[in-house]
Design a protein around this motif. Structure first.
Motif, mmCIF file in Angstrom:
data_model
loop_
_atom_site.group_PDB
_atom_site.id
_atom_site.type_symbol
_atom_site.label_atom_id
_atom_site.label_comp_id
_atom_site.label_asym_id
_atom_site.label_seq_id
_atom_site.Cartn_x
_atom_site.Cartn_y
_atom_site.Cartn_z
ATOM 1 N N PHE A 88 64.476 33.988 25.326
ATOM 2 C CA PHE A 88 64.107 35.829 25.688
ATOM 3 C C PHE A 88 65.195 36.377 24.678
ATOM 4 N N MET A 89 66.455 36.681 25.066
ATOM 5 C CA MET A 89 67.408 36.576 23.771
ATOM 6 C C MET A 89 67.687 35.927 23.019
ATOM 7 N N GLY A 113 64.887 28.101 28.995
ATOM 8 C CA GLY A 113 63.797 28.157 29.262
ATOM 9 C C GLY A 113 62.941 28.125 28.178
ATOM 10 N N ARG A 114 61.105 28.405 28.402
ATOM 11 C CA ARG A 114 60.775 28.525 27.284
ATOM 12 C C ARG A 114 60.612 29.698 25.976
ATOM 13 N N HIS A 129 70.843 21.849 23.088
ATOM 14 C CA HIS A 129 69.573 21.221 23.897
ATOM 15 C C HIS A 129 69.075 22.679 24.215
ATOM 16 N N SER A 130 68.004 22.707 24.744
ATOM 17 C CA SER A 130 67.132 23.233 25.244
ATOM 18 C C SER A 130 66.843 22.848 26.533
ATOM 19 N N ILE A 131 67.066 24.061 28.016
ATOM 20 C CA ILE A 131 67.011 24.178 29.517
ATOM 21 C C ILE A 131 65.648 23.550 29.992
ATOM 22 N N ASP A 136 58.172 23.736 35.086
ATOM 23 C CA ASP A 136 57.761 24.535 33.812
ATOM 24 C C ASP A 136 57.859 23.421 32.643
ATOM 25 N N ASP A 137 57.935 22.933 32.480
ATOM 26 C CA ASP A 137 57.877 20.922 32.197
ATOM 27 C C ASP A 137 56.540 20.613 31.622
#
Length: 397
Positions: A88-89, A113-114, A129-131, A136-137
């Motif tokens: 969101f940021m 996050g997504r 990378h994304s976490i 939530d995958d």
């Protein structure tokens, strides 16, 4: 490490585990104790840099305060500090310059996050990378689809990993790393331990030290596994334990340390001796538990208590390694009574320390608060213990 900032936050930690099952970085989660309170980001970064100096191991900062995170971004911390930024940021155009400036500074950023909407075009390349949390995958839930215009175009780290099976599955699905302690596997009810011959040598040594048998008998036992002897000497001479003389042999170790103090090094050796690659993260966790529990009692406990609680922490995951319940396992491994009570009965004076360490590993603020309240210990003292323990752990690896 006497900064006032340590009394205004709660810290937690977890590992970033690569495909070789080695801990490639430590995630340090930072929770403000008072929402909305102004926190000194400079003092915080200074305290962190004492544990993770430039040129040392990597650390990923998971800051659970938007304002504090923005302050940290603006300060452009040392480049070995990775920064997690919530989606969101990252999606907010007001943060675009902070993110692109930090990227230009050379810092690694992780998108947490997504995203619910498309990121600004210049922001997405800033993330390595994304976490993505395990729960939530979309790879696990095919019915879930990405929001319009949002695509996963960077590699991903899987968070929320709690078992070895989850860890293995995440790597099969393409994760470059997993985030979390895979230590929650169910323990079998059988009374037969896992077949790990190397561990039996150390168990025999612990029993012989407990009985204070002749040095010759102990040396003959250790000679059955020369790599273990080398590893034991490396641990004993590690800066983490600060001995004033270098130990040159097992006989020398007994002469200098005595039988009782030697038990702590044998406990560490037992907890890190498995050759199962999937147990490496469990071994890392055991070492950190022992060091942290010892630090938590350093100012109030005597030598006997510090040695015992170190062994308690290091042994607290042996049931996972041997795949055997503690009441059965500890029939073959002699431990002090207070350690037995904590591990086999979930009781006794060491149990609250075990609870606090598990809460810190779980990265849940309410549980950490509860653990601190149970010990009647301030967060400044707890956080200093965490940082000292993590620093000592890095010297053993």
């Amino acid at each position: 490490m006497d900064s006032n900032i340590l009394g205004q936050i709660a810290l937690a930690y977890s590992p970033l585990i690569d495909r070789n099952r080695s801990v490639s970085a430590t995630r340090l989660s930072i929770f403000p104790l008072q929402p909305g309170a102004a926190l000194d980001s400079g003092s915080l970064l200074e305290a962190i840099s004492e544990v993770w100096p430039v040129g040392g191991p990597a650390v990923a900062l998971n800051v659970l305060s938007e304002s504090l995170l923005q302050d940290i971004l603006a300060r452009q911390p040392a480049t070995h500090m990775m920064i997690e930024i919530p989606a969101f940021m990252a999606s907010d155009p007001e943060n675009t310059k902070l993110i692109t400036d930090l990227h230009a500074n050379g810092n690694t950023m992780l998108l947490k996050g997504r995203p619910v909407r498309e990121l600004p075009r210049e922001v997405l390349p800033c993330f390595k990378h994304s976490i993505i949390d395990l729960s939530d995958d979309r790879r696990i839930d095919p019915s879930s689809v990405a929001p319009h215009g949002v695509m996963r175009t960077i590699s991903h780290v899987q968070s929320g990993v709690r078992t070895v099976a989850d860890m293995e599955a995440c790597f099969r699905r393409g994760a470059v790393a997993v985030l979390g302690w895979p230590i929650h596997d169910a323990i079998e009810g059988a009374t037969r331990a896992a077949d790990q011959p190397g561990l039996q040598v150390i168990v025999q040594l612990i029993d012989q030290v407990h009985k204070e048998e002749d040095i010759e008998k102990l040396e003959n036992t250790l000679k059955r596994d020369p790599p273990l002897a080398f590893k034991l000497m490396r641990y004993i001479n590690s800066p983490a334990f600060g001995l004033s003389v270098e130990i040159s042999s097992f006989r020398h170790a007994i002469m200098i340390l005595g039988y009782q103090r030697l038990k702590r090094w044998l406990a560490l050796l037992l907890a890190t001796a498995s050759k199962d690659v999937n147990l490496r993260p469990v071994m890392y966790a055991a070492v950190r538990r022992g060091l942290l529990m010892e630090e938590l009692v350093r100012s109030s406990g005597d030598d006997e208590m510090r040695n015992e609680i170190f062994i308690c922490g290091v042994f607290s995951l042996l049931d996972r390694m041997f795949r055997q319940p503690f009441p059965e396992l500890l029939k073959t491994i002699p431990v002090p009574e207070r350690v037995y009570m904590a591990l086999a009965e979930n009781a006794g004076p060491y149990q609250p320390y075990c609870d606090l360490v598990r809460a810190i590993e779980g990265e849940t603020l309410d549980e950490i608060r509860h653990g601190a309240d149970q010990l009647i210990t301030g967060f400044g003292e707890i956080n200093r213990a965490i940082l000292k323990a993590l620093s000592a752990a890095s010297q053993l690896e």
